[in-house]
Scaffold this active site. Structure first.
Site, PDB file in Angstrom:
ATOM      1  N   ASP A   1      14.641  -1.419  90.295  1.00  0.00           N
ATOM      2  CA  ASP A   1      14.296  -0.255  91.124  1.00  0.00           C
ATOM      3  C   ASP A   1      15.519   0.634  91.330  1.00  0.00           C
ATOM      4  OD1 ASP A   1      15.301  -2.460  92.698  1.00  0.00           O
ATOM      5  OD2 ASP A   1      14.756  -1.372  94.510  1.00  0.00           O
TER       6      ASP A   1
ATOM      7  N   GLU B   1      15.427  -4.188  95.543  1.00  0.00           N
ATOM      8  CA  GLU B   1      16.787  -4.404  96.035  1.00  0.00           C
ATOM      9  C   GLU B   1      17.211  -3.233  96.901  1.00  0.00           C
ATOM     10  OE1 GLU B   1      21.051  -4.678  96.514  1.00  0.00           O
ATOM     11  OE2 GLU B   1      19.981  -3.017  95.582  1.00  0.00           O
TER      12      GLU B   1
HETATM   13 ZN    ZN Z   1      22.105  -1.945  92.992  1.00  0.00          ZN
END
Ligand code: ZN
Length: 375
Positions: free
Chosen positions: A68, A133
């Protein structure tokens, strides 16, 4: 165009805004399956994750990362479209180029080269990839780690591909991160007319000496790996907006970034002791994220030598910066380090990496595999 560059461009062209993976993980999986990896797709909530493993024996070296990316910001202020990977003046531009799609690509091509050279390698190689994340990180790495922990699958070495390099690639690896302990403090007084001070209790006045105490407290002196613990207020709100009213309460948000010289428990106790010393009436809610540390050992040594070979640079160990997924992996892995591209443009407009730095990144990961599984 090298295989790593090609794969990095392929990943960057996917609009994988957290938590949408946009097909990045399937691209990686398609490369791992023919190499004999067992793939476990783990979707938690709206987050795609996968865990892949080749081999059954130890030691197990896992590459960890995320597909992501953070939002682009104003697209018209980018010099090139953020999801159209573009090479200009030796730089590869695109959202995720540094954080951390180039690392994900380098994981794959490093593994491909390693497996081709050592098809029957001892030990095991793993990948732990999430698409959560950059977000709230609730359904990402932490959940995959819980699955591994439940079946007692411990990791010997983990390399997280976060962009850790500072001025030149290879100058810094992270061998730990500070813990983060946040507090939401509400100090209560008695609201009333500002002209009748004997009828009010001003919570701002009452908390002021406690704040002074906390600012002046030496929480610890840090240690070999960490700077001293710091305490900071991020927000302080009190008052009704009226100039003739003493407020009934004041809210203070504060945060510790703390070293392993302190524990979250000891910090909580010391904060309560200060507040109680000033006889305050308060509520205090805590939020906590643990620190982790990987002391010098064979992982730090192997990747430092690999960086030296690939980039001609000797890396410094550091625990600076915010929290990372390393904190979750450390629950099942004694040696976690983070190493990846320059962090100069991460989360910014016109994020980029130097094309010349990409092949050495792949080489660093491959050489580390060789040192830890073969040598
Ligand atoms: Zn990162």
């Amino acid at each position: 165009m090298t295989k790593t560059l090609e794969l990095a461009k392929d990943l960057i062209s996917r609009r994988s805004n957290t938590p949408d993976d946009a097909g990045c993980q399937e691209i990686m999986i398609r490369r791992l399956e023919p190499l004999g990896f067992r793939i476990e797709r783990m979707r938690f909530g709206d987050v795609d994750n996968f865990y892949a493993r080749r081999g059954n024996s130890g030691p197990l070296l896992v590459f960890a990362g995320h597909t992501d990316v953070v939002p682009t910001g104003p697209v018209e202020q980018w010099h090139t479209p953020p999801f159209e990977p573009t090479i200009k003046d030796g730089m590869l531009y695109g959202r995720g180029a540094a954080d951390m799609k180039t690392s994900c690509a380098a994981f794959i091509t490093a593994i491909e080269e390693f497996v081709e050279a050592h098809p029957d390698h001892p030990g095991s190689i793993g990948l732990l990839i999430t698409s959560d994340e950059e977000g709230i990180a609730i359904n990402g790495t932490v959940k995959v780690v819980e699955v591994l922990q439940a079946r007692n699958e411990l990791i010997d070495y983990c390399i997280v591909g976060e962009p850790t390099s500072n001025k030149v690639v290879g100058d810094m690896i992270k061998n730990g991160r500070r813990g983060s302990l946040s507090g939401k403090l509400v100090v209560k007084g008695v609201q009333g007319h500002i002209a009748y001070p004997h009828l009010v209790k001003n919570p701002i006045h009452m908390v002021a000496p406690a704040i002074k105490d906390m600012v002046e407290t030496v929480w610890d002196n840090g240690n070999e790996y960490f700077p001293p613990t710091s305490w900071q207020i991020s927000n302080m709100n009190g008052g009704t907006g009226a100039t003739n009213v003493v407020p009934g309460e004041v809210e203070i948000l504060f945060n510790f970034r703390f070293s392993t010289a302190s524990t979250d428990q000891s910090l909580r106790e010391r904060v309560h002791a200060i507040l109680d010393k000033h006889a305050l009436n308060y509520d205090l809610d805590w939020e906590y994220s643990p620190p982790y540390i990987t002391p010098r050992g064979n992982l730090v040594e192997a990747i430092s030598e690999a960086i030296q070979q690939a980039y001609g640079v000797t890396p410094e160990l550091s625990t600076t910066g915010g929290t990372s997924d390393g904190r979750f992996i450390a629950n099942i892995c004694k040696q976690v380090i983070e190493f990846g591209p320059l962090n100069a443009t991460i989360h910014k407009l016109n994020e980029c990496v130097a094309v010349a730095d990409i092949e050495p990144l792949k080489d660093t990961y491959r050489i580390t595999l060789e040192k830890l599984l073969i040598a």
